[in-house]
Motif scaffolding. Structure first.
Motif, PDB file in Angstrom:
ATOM      1  N   LEU A   1       0.965  -1.175  -0.046  1.00  0.00           N
ATOM      2  CA  LEU A   1      -0.055  -0.137   0.143  1.00  0.00           C
ATOM      3  C   LEU A   1       1.013   1.186  -0.077  1.00  0.00           C
ATOM      4  N   LEU A   2       0.692   2.080  -0.971  1.00  0.00           N
ATOM      5  CA  LEU A   2       1.499   3.427  -0.945  1.00  0.00           C
ATOM      6  C   LEU A   2       0.626   4.599  -0.567  1.00  0.00           C
ATOM      7  N   LEU A   3       1.261   5.565   0.133  1.00  0.00           N
ATOM      8  CA  LEU A   3       0.626   6.673   0.404  1.00  0.00           C
ATOM      9  C   LEU A   3       1.646   8.009  -0.131  1.00  0.00           C
ATOM     10  N   ASP A   4       1.110   8.646  -1.024  1.00  0.00           N
ATOM     11  CA  ASP A   4       1.961   9.856  -1.578  1.00  0.00           C
ATOM     12  C   ASP A   4       1.272  11.170  -0.889  1.00  0.00           C
ATOM     13  N   LEU A   5       2.130  12.042  -0.214  1.00  0.00           N
ATOM     14  CA  LEU A   5       1.782  13.120   0.905  1.00  0.00           C
ATOM     15  C   LEU A   5       1.731  14.321  -0.019  1.00  0.00           C
ATOM     16  N   ARG A   6       2.087  14.116  -1.387  1.00  0.00           N
ATOM     17  CA  ARG A   6       1.794  15.402  -2.335  1.00  0.00           C
ATOM     18  C   ARG A   6       0.520  15.977  -2.595  1.00  0.00           C
ATOM     19  N   THR A   7      -0.350  14.753  -2.484  1.00  0.00           N
ATOM     20  CA  THR A   7      -1.894  15.316  -2.701  1.00  0.00           C
ATOM     21  C   THR A   7      -2.635  15.552  -1.447  1.00  0.00           C
ATOM     22  N   VAL A   8      -1.862  15.260  -0.326  1.00  0.00           N
ATOM     23  CA  VAL A   8      -2.794  15.489   1.054  1.00  0.00           C
ATOM     24  C   VAL A   8      -2.703  16.903   1.428  1.00  0.00           C
ATOM     25  N   LEU A   9      -3.979  17.699   1.617  1.00  0.00           N
ATOM     26  CA  LEU A   9      -3.795  18.959   1.675  1.00  0.00           C
ATOM     27  C   LEU A   9      -3.313  19.497   3.044  1.00  0.00           C
ATOM     28  N   PRO A  10      -2.976  20.753   3.327  1.00  0.00           N
ATOM     29  CA  PRO A  10      -2.554  21.204   4.658  1.00  0.00           C
ATOM     30  C   PRO A  10      -3.546  21.004   5.521  1.00  0.00           C
ATOM     31  N   GLY A  11      -3.624  20.684   6.681  1.00  0.00           N
ATOM     32  CA  GLY A  11      -4.788  20.482   7.565  1.00  0.00           C
ATOM     33  C   GLY A  11      -5.192  19.013   7.771  1.00  0.00           C
ATOM     34  N   GLN A  12      -4.961  18.174   6.656  1.00  0.00           N
ATOM     35  CA  GLN A  12      -5.288  16.755   6.860  1.00  0.00           C
ATOM     36  C   GLN A  12      -4.600  15.568   7.367  1.00  0.00           C
ATOM     37  N   GLU A  13      -3.515  16.375   7.665  1.00  0.00           N
ATOM     38  CA  GLU A  13      -2.435  15.254   8.290  1.00  0.00           C
ATOM     39  C   GLU A  13      -2.648  14.534   9.513  1.00  0.00           C
ATOM     40  N   SER A  14      -3.405  15.211  10.449  1.00  0.00           N
ATOM     41  CA  SER A  14      -3.848  14.345  11.574  1.00  0.00           C
ATOM     42  C   SER A  14      -4.766  13.449  11.130  1.00  0.00           C
ATOM     43  N   ALA A  15      -5.760  13.788  10.413  1.00  0.00           N
ATOM     44  CA  ALA A  15      -6.726  12.936  10.184  1.00  0.00           C
ATOM     45  C   ALA A  15      -6.431  11.714   9.326  1.00  0.00           C
ATOM     46  N   LEU A  16      -5.264  11.902   8.302  1.00  0.00           N
ATOM     47  CA  LEU A  16      -4.538  10.898   7.887  1.00  0.00           C
ATOM     48  C   LEU A  16      -3.915   9.722   8.655  1.00  0.00           C
ATOM     49  N   CYS A  17      -3.365  10.287   9.723  1.00  0.00           N
ATOM     50  CA  CYS A  17      -2.507   9.481  10.666  1.00  0.00           C
ATOM     51  C   CYS A  17      -3.353   8.810  11.500  1.00  0.00           C
ATOM     52  N   ALA A  18      -4.626   9.422  11.927  1.00  0.00           N
ATOM     53  CA  ALA A  18      -5.383   8.597  12.723  1.00  0.00           C
ATOM     54  C   ALA A  18      -6.220   7.625  11.827  1.00  0.00           C
ATOM     55  N   SER A  19      -6.588   7.847  10.757  1.00  0.00           N
ATOM     56  CA  SER A  19      -7.281   6.776   9.851  1.00  0.00           C
ATOM     57  C   SER A  19      -6.138   5.583   9.545  1.00  0.00           C
ATOM     58  N   LEU A  20      -4.878   5.934   9.240  1.00  0.00           N
ATOM     59  CA  LEU A  20      -3.998   4.919   8.985  1.00  0.00           C
ATOM     60  C   LEU A  20      -3.617   4.007  10.219  1.00  0.00           C
ATOM     61  N   ALA A  21      -3.637   4.653  11.167  1.00  0.00           N
ATOM     62  CA  ALA A  21      -3.306   3.882  12.620  1.00  0.00           C
ATOM     63  C   ALA A  21      -4.491   2.925  12.917  1.00  0.00           C
ATOM     64  N   HIS A  22      -5.943   3.362  12.794  1.00  0.00           N
ATOM     65  CA  HIS A  22      -6.855   2.627  13.145  1.00  0.00           C
ATOM     66  C   HIS A  22      -6.792   1.357  11.934  1.00  0.00           C
ATOM     67  N   ALA A  23      -6.618   1.566  10.539  1.00  0.00           N
ATOM     68  CA  ALA A  23      -6.602   0.559   9.573  1.00  0.00           C
ATOM     69  C   ALA A  23      -5.571  -0.564   9.868  1.00  0.00           C
ATOM     70  N   LEU A  24      -4.401  -0.095  10.507  1.00  0.00           N
ATOM     71  CA  LEU A  24      -3.151  -0.928  10.832  1.00  0.00           C
ATOM     72  C   LEU A  24      -3.423  -1.418  12.067  1.00  0.00           C
ATOM     73  N   GLN A  25      -4.264  -0.893  13.065  1.00  0.00           N
ATOM     74  CA  GLN A  25      -4.791  -1.794  14.220  1.00  0.00           C
ATOM     75  C   GLN A  25      -5.689  -2.834  13.974  1.00  0.00           C
ATOM     76  N   ARG A  26      -6.557  -2.509  12.824  1.00  0.00           N
ATOM     77  CA  ARG A  26      -7.673  -3.608  12.816  1.00  0.00           C
ATOM     78  C   ARG A  26      -6.876  -4.570  11.791  1.00  0.00           C
ATOM     79  N   ALA A  27      -5.955  -4.556  11.155  1.00  0.00           N
ATOM     80  CA  ALA A  27      -5.160  -5.478  10.400  1.00  0.00           C
ATOM     81  C   ALA A  27      -4.332  -6.464  11.350  1.00  0.00           C
TER      82      ALA A  27
END
Length: 460
Positions: free
Chosen positions: A434-460
């Protein structure tokens, strides 16, 4: 058998359920009609749960909660924000260009109040909606006049309908493009009533081909920029300046469809050259059409610039009413154009800010994301990659980037978990990771991205 039946008989009817305090609250919030529908759905679901022995009983509050859940699903907007971590800057499926703060504010201001959309404040009488962005477009492109419609396909359709119905229009075979959704230039020309005259071959077309196909019934030569594909090898197309010189000598119009369109020189960012609107006007094109929501980075619109007499003809054509843009789009286009006039496009327009972001800045952002994940970050590694421009612009052109790569036995399932998050995160899967490219992540979305990714990895 009798126990489930007894519990089913104990469920209240709709009328009695609506008298409970919880459902009275739903009536106050949603109205009686929706509350009745929710009550029926809740009772049906409760009966199913009892028959499957999933619960021993269902009280009034549980029924109210089932009703609330159903109402929330029914009224939730299907169009919702997502985090684009795919690295595709102009992602057609994700709405293409995100808008700048100034554009959003201008659109909101136009929408929340009355405006002089079609009112001449100096004369105190009816005016035209098409004057508001015209001066900025002319200043930026060098054109004599301009007009807006709802998208670039509409712009091409209007131009051909107004200027070429019942006449012949010559175009190179190598430029008969198909854009997204199976929408083809020949189909647009057929709808306009113009007769398409194909010249040259798929890979090579010359000015002589245009001249041999031109007769008394011919009104224009059309150039269509291949903004979503490219040809390489044994290929040739005449320059726009060559077409203009030959066409004008025969009193033919030259119509230039740029597709995505740009006002900035793309070579400054390490990309191949994309024809600019200014270059087309300077070369002598009579009409130039392009999109407002691709490389322009603004709201969806079709922009037409060119000679004043021709633009006036377009404004008088009946089709323009079916294609016209509303006040919020005009306000957004105007605000977006101001970024270019003020020389701040690379800083303020998200698309150009993403294109201009150096790879080392993205590496630092990726390192920060991995560090924020804590223990879950141990599954991540940084790898070099490429970000795509996308959106039918600059085909096969990419920019160097750094990716957060997560090796996983089931990367597609991990991607699905991210899509199901709040907000959804769109990543890409490649070579078993799974690849994530932060070029297209908008300013202010970093915390939400981190939380969503941590939750998805925890479920995995």
């Amino acid at each position: 058998m009798s126990a489930p039946l007894d519990r089913l008989r104990q469920l209240p009817g709709v009328d009695r359920l609506l008298q409970t305090p919880a459902f009275q609250g739903l009536i106050d919030t949603y109205g009686r009609e929706l509350a009745v529908a929710a009550a029926r759905v809740a009772l049906d679901e409760a009966r199913a749960m009892l028959r499957r022995a999933e619960v021993a009983s269902v009280d009034d509050e549980a029924l109210a909660q089932l009703a609330r859940n159903w109402l929330a699903l029914q009224l939730a907007p299907s169009l919702q924000p997502v985090i684009n971590a795919s690295g595709v800057i102009l992602h057609t499926n994700l709405g293409r260009a995100p808008l700048s703060a100034a554009v959003l504010e201008a659109m909101a201001e136009a929408g929340r109040s009355y405006s002089n959309l079609e009112y001449d404040l100096d004369e105190g009488r009816r005016g035209s909606r098409y004057v508001h962005a015209e001066e900025l477009l002319c200043r930026l492109t060098g054109a004599e006049a301009a007009v807006l419609v709802n998208n670039n396909a509409g712009a091409v359709l209007l131009v051909l309908s107004a200027l070429a119905t019942g006449r012949r229009v010559v175009v190179s075979r190598g430029q008969l493009v198909e854009i997204g959704g199976g929408f083809r230039i020949p189909d647009v020309m057929a709808q306009s009533g113009a007769t398409l005259i194909e010249v040259g071959t798929t890979n090579r077309t010359y000015v002589d081909d245009y001249m041999r196909a031109t007769d008394e019934a011919t009104v224009a030569w059309l150039r269509v920029h291949s903004s979503n594909f490219y040809q390489a090898g044994f290929v040739y197309q005449p320059s726009l300046a060559e077409l203009v010189e030959a066409a004008h000598a025969r009193e033919m119009l030259v119509l230039d469809d740029l597709g995505s369109g740009t006002l900035l020189d793309t070579t400054r960012f390490g990309l191949s050259h994309e024809p600019t609107v200014q270059e087309s006007i300077a070369a002598g094109a009579d009409i130039v059409t392009f999109s407002g929501d691709k490389l322009m980075g603004g709201p969806q619109a079709g922009i037409i610039v060119g000679r004043r007499a021709l633009i006036e003809t377009l404004r008088r054509h009946p089709l323009i009413r079916a294609l016209r843009v509303d006040k919020t789009t005009i306000a957004g286009i105007q605000a977006n154009l101001r970024h270019y006039v003020l020389g701040e496009a690379e800083r303020e327009i998200p698309v150009w800010r993403m294109i201009a972001t150096p790879a080392e800045v993205l590496r630092a952002a990726a390192e920060g994301l991995v560090a924020s994940l804590g223990e879950a970050g141990a599954r991540c590694q940084l790898v070099e990659g490429r970000s795509m421009v996308g959106g039918g612009s600059l085909p096969e052109q990419s920019l160097p980037t750094w990716l957060v790569a997560i090796a996983d036995a089931a990367p597609e399932q991990l991607a699905a978990r991210l899509r199901q998050g709040k907000p959804p995160v769109i990543a890409r899967v490649q070579d078993g990771a799974l690849l994530l490219d932060l070029r297209t992540v908008l300013p202010g979305q970093e915390s939400a991205l981190c939380a969503s990714l941590a939750h998805a990895l925890q479920r995995a």
